[in-house]
Write a protein that holds these residues in place. Structure first.
Motif, PDB file in Angstrom:
ATOM      1  N   LEU A  67      38.035  42.777  38.716  1.00  0.00           N
ATOM      2  CA  LEU A  67      37.881  41.356  38.408  1.00  0.00           C
ATOM      3  C   LEU A  67      36.919  40.640  39.342  1.00  0.00           C
ATOM      4  N   ILE A  68      36.749  41.161  40.554  1.00  0.00           N
ATOM      5  CA  ILE A  68      35.895  40.517  41.549  1.00  0.00           C
ATOM      6  C   ILE A  68      34.650  41.375  41.744  1.00  0.00           C
ATOM      7  N   PRO A  69      33.485  40.908  41.272  1.00  0.00           N
ATOM      8  CA  PRO A  69      32.283  41.759  41.338  1.00  0.00           C
ATOM      9  C   PRO A  69      31.727  41.948  42.736  1.00  0.00           C
ATOM     10  N   GLY A  70      31.963  40.996  43.649  1.00  0.00           N
ATOM     11  CA  GLY A  70      31.433  41.100  45.004  1.00  0.00           C
ATOM     12  C   GLY A  70      32.475  41.582  45.982  1.00  0.00           C
ATOM     13  N   PRO A  71      32.161  41.515  47.281  1.00  0.00           N
ATOM     14  CA  PRO A  71      33.105  41.996  48.300  1.00  0.00           C
ATOM     15  C   PRO A  71      34.396  41.187  48.374  1.00  0.00           C
ATOM     16  N   PHE A  72      34.323  39.860  48.095  1.00  0.00           N
ATOM     17  CA  PHE A  72      35.490  38.988  48.233  1.00  0.00           C
ATOM     18  C   PHE A  72      35.617  38.100  47.015  1.00  0.00           C
ATOM     19  N   GLY A  73      36.829  37.612  46.799  1.00  0.00           N
ATOM     20  CA  GLY A  73      37.053  36.674  45.720  1.00  0.00           C
ATOM     21  C   GLY A  73      38.492  36.200  45.716  1.00  0.00           C
ATOM     22  N   THR A  74      38.915  35.652  44.584  1.00  0.00           N
ATOM     23  CA  THR A  74      40.262  35.110  44.451  1.00  0.00           C
ATOM     24  C   THR A  74      40.889  35.619  43.162  1.00  0.00           C
ATOM     25  N   LEU A  75      42.160  35.989  43.244  1.00  0.00           N
ATOM     26  CA  LEU A  75      42.904  36.434  42.068  1.00  0.00           C
ATOM     27  C   LEU A  75      43.883  35.350  41.635  1.00  0.00           C
ATOM     28  N   ASN A  76      44.054  35.246  40.323  1.00  0.00           N
ATOM     29  CA  ASN A  76      45.033  34.318  39.775  1.00  0.00           C
ATOM     30  C   ASN A  76      46.441  34.840  40.039  1.00  0.00           C
ATOM     31  N   PRO A  77      47.353  34.006  40.548  1.00  0.00           N
ATOM     32  CA  PRO A  77      48.719  34.477  40.803  1.00  0.00           C
ATOM     33  C   PRO A  77      49.388  35.087  39.574  1.00  0.00           C
ATOM     34  N   GLU A  78      49.091  34.542  38.389  1.00  0.00           N
ATOM     35  CA  GLU A  78      49.688  35.096  37.172  1.00  0.00           C
ATOM     36  C   GLU A  78      49.204  36.520  36.921  1.00  0.00           C
ATOM     37  N   TYR A  79      47.929  36.777  37.224  1.00  0.00           N
ATOM     38  CA  TYR A  79      47.402  38.128  37.069  1.00  0.00           C
ATOM     39  C   TYR A  79      48.110  39.091  38.020  1.00  0.00           C
ATOM     40  N   ILE A  80      48.331  38.654  39.256  1.00  0.00           N
ATOM     41  CA  ILE A  80      49.011  39.506  40.239  1.00  0.00           C
ATOM     42  C   ILE A  80      50.425  39.833  39.770  1.00  0.00           C
ATOM     43  N   LEU A  81      51.133  38.828  39.277  1.00  0.00           N
ATOM     44  CA  LEU A  81      52.497  39.063  38.785  1.00  0.00           C
ATOM     45  C   LEU A  81      52.494  39.987  37.582  1.00  0.00           C
ATOM     46  N   THR A  82      51.491  39.855  36.720  1.00  0.00           N
ATOM     47  CA  THR A  82      51.402  40.728  35.545  1.00  0.00           C
ATOM     48  C   THR A  82      51.137  42.173  35.944  1.00  0.00           C
ATOM     49  N   ARG A  83      50.228  42.365  36.894  1.00  0.00           N
ATOM     50  CA  ARG A  83      49.946  43.728  37.362  1.00  0.00           C
ATOM     51  C   ARG A  83      51.110  44.290  38.169  1.00  0.00           C
ATOM     52  N   ASP A  84      51.835  43.417  38.861  1.00  0.00           N
ATOM     53  CA  ASP A  84      52.982  43.807  39.688  1.00  0.00           C
ATOM     54  C   ASP A  84      52.660  45.055  40.517  1.00  0.00           C
ATOM     55  N   PRO A  85      51.721  44.941  41.463  1.00  0.00           N
ATOM     56  CA  PRO A  85      51.256  46.104  42.218  1.00  0.00           C
ATOM     57  C   PRO A  85      52.382  46.814  42.968  1.00  0.00           C
ATOM     58  N   GLU A  86      52.197  48.098  43.134  1.00  0.00           N
ATOM     59  CA  GLU A  86      53.223  48.922  43.781  1.00  0.00           C
ATOM     60  C   GLU A  86      53.292  48.703  45.285  1.00  0.00           C
ATOM     61  N   VAL A  87      52.196  48.199  45.848  1.00  0.00           N
ATOM     62  CA  VAL A  87      52.138  47.997  47.302  1.00  0.00           C
ATOM     63  C   VAL A  87      51.531  46.624  47.583  1.00  0.00           C
ATOM     64  N   TYR A  88      52.147  45.890  48.513  1.00  0.00           N
ATOM     65  CA  TYR A  88      51.631  44.590  48.936  1.00  0.00           C
ATOM     66  C   TYR A  88      51.184  44.700  50.390  1.00  0.00           C
ATOM     67  N   ILE A  89      49.946  44.269  50.647  1.00  0.00           N
ATOM     68  CA  ILE A  89      49.393  44.297  52.002  1.00  0.00           C
ATOM     69  C   ILE A  89      48.788  42.930  52.301  1.00  0.00           C
TER      70      ILE A  89
END
Length: 374
Positions: A245-267
């Protein structure tokens, strides 16, 4: 007696000029592929980003501040623990003139030129200082000040070694540069070689990862994309959910997207002391303070509902790994967290101790990585 004619005199003068140039200057290829002519013996260095001090330290060692005549203010202003750790070993660091604050817009070309640097080191991406193609760079070059670009941030796994090598050549610290390069390659190989073999197994799985940059210190949710810490996650055998979703080195993710993906690891990354918020990591941090702050950050509203947080797969990394050649330590920590069964004997704490003993001119203090289970 033979006397040169006018044509021979011109040729003689040209040869003398060419000899003088070759005797007093050298060519160095920087990380962008540019050939830069620098003095044979560089005595005055200006850092267009203050945190380049971490890279300079590997090369200059006990002479770290001898050639630094000026720097941008980001190191002093934004990395307080790091600045204080270095200043304890190098008290004269407080006297190094600032040429700007913590952003590219504050960089003063006039102040930089007044310091008469032999060379200016700049990062390709800029951000905290002028970057490639900026008006400041054009002014420096117009004033015949050599500008050497380096990169430890945008594409660290590709650009760190050529950047260190270029800096070593500029400073006549080739031996120190090559020693670090060998060490760096050895430490990354300890991860890459194991994962190369593991990927051949049908059961190999890349855990999904949300890396929350400067978690708790700004609106959710900063993330690496195609580069930066995302490259380290990939090398360590993980899948960065920000990469597509982020074409460059840094960016911002939508919280809803994070909850939808529900990643296995949080860092989460952090850098400030405990009274400044976020994850407490750095030269003054303790393991207890790092864990407490990580738990508080992970359980804030934006991330508390993640399965990884509820089940305790929560980890913290020193934020400065995003812009430092020390990021090989982060790769080892990530590999341990993402694939503990493959790396039971990989100890990033021991690697850090060896690294500081061999390469760094300041003591190894504080905590640079943490987890809720340690």
């Amino acid at each position: 007696m033979w006397r040169p004619n006018a044509s021979a005199s011109r040729i003689l003068v040209l040869l003398m000029v060419l000899f003088s140039m070759s005797a007093g200057a050298r060519e160095v290829v920087d990380v962008t592929g540019r050939t830069v002519v620098v003095p044979d013996h560089v005595e005055r260095v200006l850092l267009g980003e203050g945190r380049l001090i971490y890279s300079l330290a590997l090369l200059e060692r006990s002479d770290l501040t001898e050639r630094v005549v000026g720097w941008q203010g980001d190191f002093r202003m934004l990395d307080v623990q790091g600045y204080q750790a270095f200043q304890r070993s190098f008290p004269d660091m407080a006297e190094i003139p600032l040429v700007g604050g913590s952003s590219a817009q504050t960089f003063s070309v006039e102040k930089a030129l007044a310091l008469a640097p032999d060379v200016v080191f700049l990062t390709v991406t800029g951000g905290h200082g002028p970057g490639s193609g900026s008006a400041a760079v054009r002014q420096l070059e117009k004033a015949s000040v050599p500008v050497v670009y380096v990169d430890f941030s945008a594409h660290p796994l590709t650009n760190t070694l050529p950047s260190i090598r270029a800096m070593g050549q500029v400073l006549e610290r080739d031996k120190e540069a090559e020693a670090f390069i060998r060490f760096y390659r050895q430490q990354l190989k300890r991860v890459a070689s194991v994962l190369d073999s593991a990927r051949e197994a049908p059961e190999f799985h890349r855990p999904t990862v949300f890396l929350d940059m400067l978690a708790g210190l700004r609106d959710c949710c900063g993330s690496p994309g195609e580069g930066n810490l995302g490259e380290l996650i990939a090398l360590a055998g993980g899948e960065n959910i920000g990469a597509k979703l982020i074409p460059g080195p840094f960016g911002t993710l939508n919280p809803e997207y994070i909850l939808t993906r529900d990643p296995e690891v949080y860092i989460a990354t952090g850098v400030f002391a405990g009274d400044q918020g976020g994850v407490t990591l750095g030269y003054q941090a303790t393991r207890a303070a790092a864990r407490r702050s990580l738990e508080a950050v992970a359980h804030r509203d934006a991330t508390s509902a993640l399965t990884s947080v509820r089940e305790g797969r929560v980890y913290g990394l020193w934020h400065i790994f995003y812009d430092s050649p020390e990021h090989f330590l982060a790769v080892q920590a990530l590999a341990r967290w993402l694939h503990p069964e493959l790396f039971p004997n990989l100890d990033p704490y021991a690697t850090r101790a060896e690294f500081y003993r061999r390469f760094m001119p300041i003591p190894e203090t504080g905590v640079l990585f943490t987890e809720l289970s340690r």
